[in-house]
Design an enzyme around this catalytic site. Structure first.
Site, short mmCIF file in Angstrom:
data_model
loop_
_atom_site.label_atom_id
_atom_site.label_comp_id
_atom_site.label_asym_id
_atom_site.label_seq_id
_atom_site.Cartn_x
_atom_site.Cartn_y
_atom_site.Cartn_z
NE ARG A 97 -0.42 0.85 4.88
CZ ARG A 97 -0.84 0.70 6.13
NH1 ARG A 97 -1.88 -0.04 6.40
NH2 ARG A 97 -0.21 1.33 7.11
CG ASP A 112 8.82 -8.65 11.00
OD1 ASP A 112 9.27 -7.54 10.64
OD2 ASP A 112 8.54 -8.92 12.18
CG ASN A 169 7.97 1.89 1.19
OD1 ASN A 169 7.81 3.11 1.12
ND2 ASN A 169 6.97 1.08 1.51
CE1 TYR A 217 8.50 7.24 10.38
CE2 TYR A 217 8.61 9.63 10.29
CZ TYR A 217 8.43 8.41 9.66
OH TYR A 217 8.19 8.38 8.30
CE LYS A 219 11.12 6.34 8.18
NZ LYS A 219 11.16 5.34 7.11
P1 NAD Z 1 2.14 3.06 5.18
O1 NAD Z 1 1.94 2.88 6.64
O2 NAD Z 1 0.95 3.32 4.32
O3 NAD Z 1 2.94 1.82 4.57
C1 NAD Z 1 4.01 1.23 5.23
C2 NAD Z 1 4.06 -0.21 4.81
O4 NAD Z 1 5.12 -0.86 5.52
C3 NAD Z 1 2.76 -0.96 5.16
O5 NAD Z 1 2.34 -1.70 4.06
C4 NAD Z 1 3.19 -1.85 6.30
O6 NAD Z 1 2.45 -3.06 6.38
C5 NAD Z 1 4.64 -2.11 5.96
N1 NAD Z 1 5.38 -2.61 7.11
C6 NAD Z 1 5.45 -2.08 8.36
N2 NAD Z 1 6.19 -2.87 9.16
C7 NAD Z 1 6.62 -3.89 8.40
C8 NAD Z 1 7.44 -5.03 8.66
N3 NAD Z 1 7.96 -5.25 9.88
N4 NAD Z 1 7.69 -5.89 7.65
C9 NAD Z 1 7.18 -5.69 6.41
N5 NAD Z 1 6.39 -4.62 6.11
C10 NAD Z 1 6.12 -3.74 7.09
O7 NAD Z 1 3.22 4.21 5.04
P2 NAD Z 1 3.65 5.13 3.80
O8 NAD Z 1 3.13 6.48 4.08
O9 NAD Z 1 3.34 4.48 2.51
O10 NAD Z 1 5.21 5.19 4.06
C11 NAD Z 1 6.17 4.42 3.36
C12 NAD Z 1 7.57 4.82 3.82
O11 NAD Z 1 7.75 6.21 3.58
C13 NAD Z 1 7.76 4.60 5.32
O12 NAD Z 1 9.09 4.18 5.55
C14 NAD Z 1 7.55 5.99 5.90
O13 NAD Z 1 8.21 6.16 7.11
C15 NAD Z 1 8.10 6.86 4.79
N6 NAD Z 1 7.57 8.23 4.79
C16 NAD Z 1 6.23 8.48 4.64
C17 NAD Z 1 5.78 9.79 4.65
C18 NAD Z 1 4.34 10.16 4.48
O14 NAD Z 1 4.01 11.35 4.59
N7 NAD Z 1 3.43 9.25 4.19
C19 NAD Z 1 6.69 10.84 4.81
C20 NAD Z 1 8.04 10.55 4.94
C21 NAD Z 1 8.47 9.25 4.94
#
Ligand code: NAD
Length: 248
Positions: A16, A64, A91, A156, A160
């Site tokens: 996702r 995981d 990611n 967090y 990062k």
């Molecule tokens: P999200 O929560 O929609 O997706 C994160 C995905 O990681 C999920 O599918 C979740 O199931 C998976 N995940 C979590 N723990 C896991 C594990 N132990 N093993 C396998 N999969 C695992 O988040 P997103 O917004 O799509 O973010 C994706 C990446 O981008 C993340 O690393 C997040 O920190 C980073 N990020 C997001 C934003 C934002 O504004 N959305 C901003 C900066 C950075």
């Protein structure tokens, strides 16, 4: 430009949000994409269906990222079947937001095990194969808060920021082996991770963003595609910020 035909990519947390957009974008450029997911098989299958609808191909793989052995087994199995791993996109990530005085040890441990451990174990498992081929691309998903900080996100943002150190160190360690290591640092992106934020917080974030809007997962994915491509062969140890100017 940015042609990835014949290449094999693995995207963690690809079912996702940003990860799904990355998987779809890499596949659109021709890469075979292994979409990792933690538990939601239906969402992962949906992501793969979108990849296939776009004319691409791939597979879903459950593990995981915090487990070194599971990560290693998944990569070894992928390489055994497909013969190579060209691109690893770390990611998968979690955020357990909390003010400093309320942070519990298990929140620190889980966040670092997923965000930092997941990136490090993935890089370790991938590197052995990439070194052998003397080519490879590793991209870590960091965040704007790694550099700017953000109240309520001590754990967090620290996790990062750790990824930036990892990016720079691995870039130096493996440049001579033909492997580049870079980070993408998104700003505020519309996904499930940010959907739950109160409207006034979202409004404030948009006000603090020079481009005055929230970003899309596809805009982050485009940066990853670039870093994964042959055209980015002279780029390593860098942080590509996709944040609407929120932090410059
Ligand atoms: P999200 O929560 O929609 O997706 C994160 C995905 O990681 C999920 O599918 C979740 O199931 C998976 N995940 C979590 N723990 C896991 C594990 N132990 N093993 C396998 N999969 C695992 O988040 P997103 O917004 O799509 O973010 C994706 C990446 O981008 C993340 O690393 C997040 O920190 C980073 N990020 C997001 C934003 C934002 O504004 N959305 C901003 C900066 C950075």
């Amino acid at each position: 430009m940015f042609e990835l035909t014949g290449k094999v990519a693995l995207v963690t947390g690809g079912s996702r949000g940003i990860g799904r957009a990355i998987a779809v974008a890499l596949a659109k450029q021709g890469a075979y994409v292994a979409i990792n997911y933690a538990g939601n098989e239906a969402a992962a299958s949906e992501a793969l269906a979108i990849v296939r609808e776009g004319g691409g191909d791939g597979e879903i793989v459950r593990f995981d990222v915090a487990s070194q052995t599971s990560f290693e087994e998944a990569i070894d199995d992928l390489v055994k079947r497909k013969g190579r791993l060209d691109v690893l996109v770390s990611n998968a990530g979690i955020a357990m937001d909390q003010l400093l005085l309320r942070i519990k040890p298990e929140e620190l441990e889980k966040t670092f095990a997923t965000n930092v451990g997941g990136a490090l174990w993935g890089a370790k498992a991938a590197m052995r194969h990439m070194m052998r081929k003397r080519t490879g691309r590793i991209v870590f998903l960091s965040s704007v808060v790694a550099e700017s900080g953000n109240p309520g996100q001590a754990v967090y943002s620290a996790s990062k920021a750790a990824l930036l150190g990892l990016t720079k160190t691995l870039a130096r360690e493996y440049a001579s082996r033909g492997v580049t290591v870079n980070a993408v640092a998104p700003g505020f992106i519309a996904t499930d991770m940010t959907a739950g934020l109160p409207e006034d917080v979202k409004k404030k974030i948009v006000e603090q963003t020079p481009l005055a809007r929230i970003g899309s997962p596809e805009e982050v994915a485009a940066a990853v595609v670039y870093l994964a491509s042959d055209e980015a062969g002279y780029v390593t140890g860098q942080v590509l910020r996709v944040n609407g100017g929120m932090y410059v």
